[in-house]
Design a protein around this motif. Sequence first.
Motif, mmCIF file in Angstrom:
data_model
loop_
_atom_site.group_PDB
_atom_site.id
_atom_site.type_symbol
_atom_site.label_atom_id
_atom_site.label_comp_id
_atom_site.label_asym_id
_atom_site.label_seq_id
_atom_site.Cartn_x
_atom_site.Cartn_y
_atom_site.Cartn_z
ATOM 1 N N SER A 307 0.851 -1.366 0.102
ATOM 2 C CA SER A 307 -0.045 0.112 -0.104
ATOM 3 C C SER A 307 0.941 1.297 -0.150
ATOM 4 O O SER A 307 0.606 2.265 -0.606
ATOM 5 N N LEU A 311 1.248 3.701 -3.960
ATOM 6 C CA LEU A 311 0.340 5.137 -4.085
ATOM 7 C C LEU A 311 1.035 5.920 -5.204
ATOM 8 O O LEU A 311 0.156 6.508 -6.046
ATOM 9 N N SER A 390 -5.846 2.106 0.307
ATOM 10 C CA SER A 390 -4.614 2.731 -0.575
ATOM 11 C C SER A 390 -4.826 2.973 -2.214
ATOM 12 O O SER A 390 -4.719 3.821 -2.761
#
Length: 541
Positions: A307, A311, A390
């Motif tokens: 996560s 991003l 995320s």
Amino acid sequence: MSNLVRGSLLLTVATFLSKFLGLIYLIPFNALVGNEGGTLYSLSYIPYNIMLSISTIGIPLAMSKTISKYNALGDYATGRKTFKYGTILMFITGFISFLILYFGAELLAARMITNQNPALGTTTADVVLVIRAVSFALIIIPAMSIMRGFFQGHESMGPSALSTVTEQIVRIAFVLVSVFIVMVVVDGTVATAVGFATFGAFVGAVGSWVVLLFYWKKRKPYLDGYLEQQVVPSETSTRDIFKEMFSYAGPFIIVGLATSLYQLVDALTFERTMTAIGNSETWAFGAITTYAHKIVIIPGTIATGLSLAILPALTRTFAQRNIKELHTQINQSLQIVLVLVIPAVIGIACLADVFYASLYGLDEIATTGTLLAWYAPVGLFFALFTVTASILQGINQQNFTVLSLMAGLLVKVLLNIQLIQWFGAKGIIFGTGLAVIIAVCINLFRIKRSVDFPFRQVTKRTILILIFGAIMALAIFVVKAILGMFISYETSRTGSIIVLLAGVSVGGGVYLWLAYTSTLLHHVFGDEIPFVDKLLRKLRK
């Protein structure tokens, strides 16, 4: 190897190592302070984690997203300005949070502990002590986290990875040495020992700062080169910077608060409810939230690393409106988690009794083993919540992470006391599991609606993984049954360790063999990770 996978691997390894060390050190820690110490430790860290999330206001991860965005636009000056003002803000909010937690410790302790149940072994004074000890870490950790977000925004995961491991090593060394001195050398109290243990968060943060400052000094000339080469005008005002960061940051707070909020509900209801119904297993709170939780979250470390690494790449792909590549990244993210976490939680559930006994001893093993077995599947949904949240943040749907968590938290608040009354200590596990499942379902629904993501391939692979997991579970039970005829693992810690190692080896081997022969590993990893593809080719020869 793509930047997504490279970053995922690096942060995943670092996070896994950090979590693994956090699990291993609890073996001597438990031997020194027992379940009473585990309960105190958990009661201090729950409000601390909440205040940490509030004090950072989600800015560190929002920093990663903001810098990634402006770097893609060639506006490096705005990214640097964001880092500067974000750091100042984190020092301010961190110090304010420290003051609130330190002076609010008595109020919190009074709500958590009734002092009416001698079986718990702790008092409000003990809880006040450990909460105040851990609160000092809030002074420096928020600003430190900003620097991690800065490096991640530049898709440089090394500094974050090394600082994470360093922080854990320094903290653990301080905890074990100080607790040993208090309990063995000077024959002090459990509360004093745990107070030193919680202060270790501050000491570990200092170690992490040293690593990050070293990388900052080393890489600053290189990063300054981007500023000198910038041709795009930097016209974003300070006010606009904060406005944008806060628009990203709110949902990041929610993600950071998720587990702590669930545990806060438990802390405020468990001891009081168990006392009210006359159940003496109040010690189980520490067994669940400190010792078992450390085991359960180990499989989910893949989700944490993924996560954090996904991003910036996901944000860039979404900004470019490359929907096909976006679907590929989302697909890969979910499948990597499922292919690794599902068999892990199945294995933990099957080996729960020997797992807990091997690490923490045989005391109350009939109860603690059962609690761990029920808690293990919740680890999968913790991992999925982290990754889906995320993904939503990367596609500018971060507000729905607030909705999903609030929906889950509402269910937790409404049902927790009733579940404890019905099922005893297992009630808080069932409440948390139900809450996280609801949150994950809402996140997946929004991903589907936002980018028209097709879940067909993920569903097919999940069914295949569950089939392999069931075969693996059968193999583990066969191993336990055979070894149980010769080893009394229910009454011997050494026997538990032998059965655990045999079960992990056989079960893991069966699952990996099935995943390999079915080409599942190749489809999920092989095309992206050269060393996996190379390994698969060697195995085929």
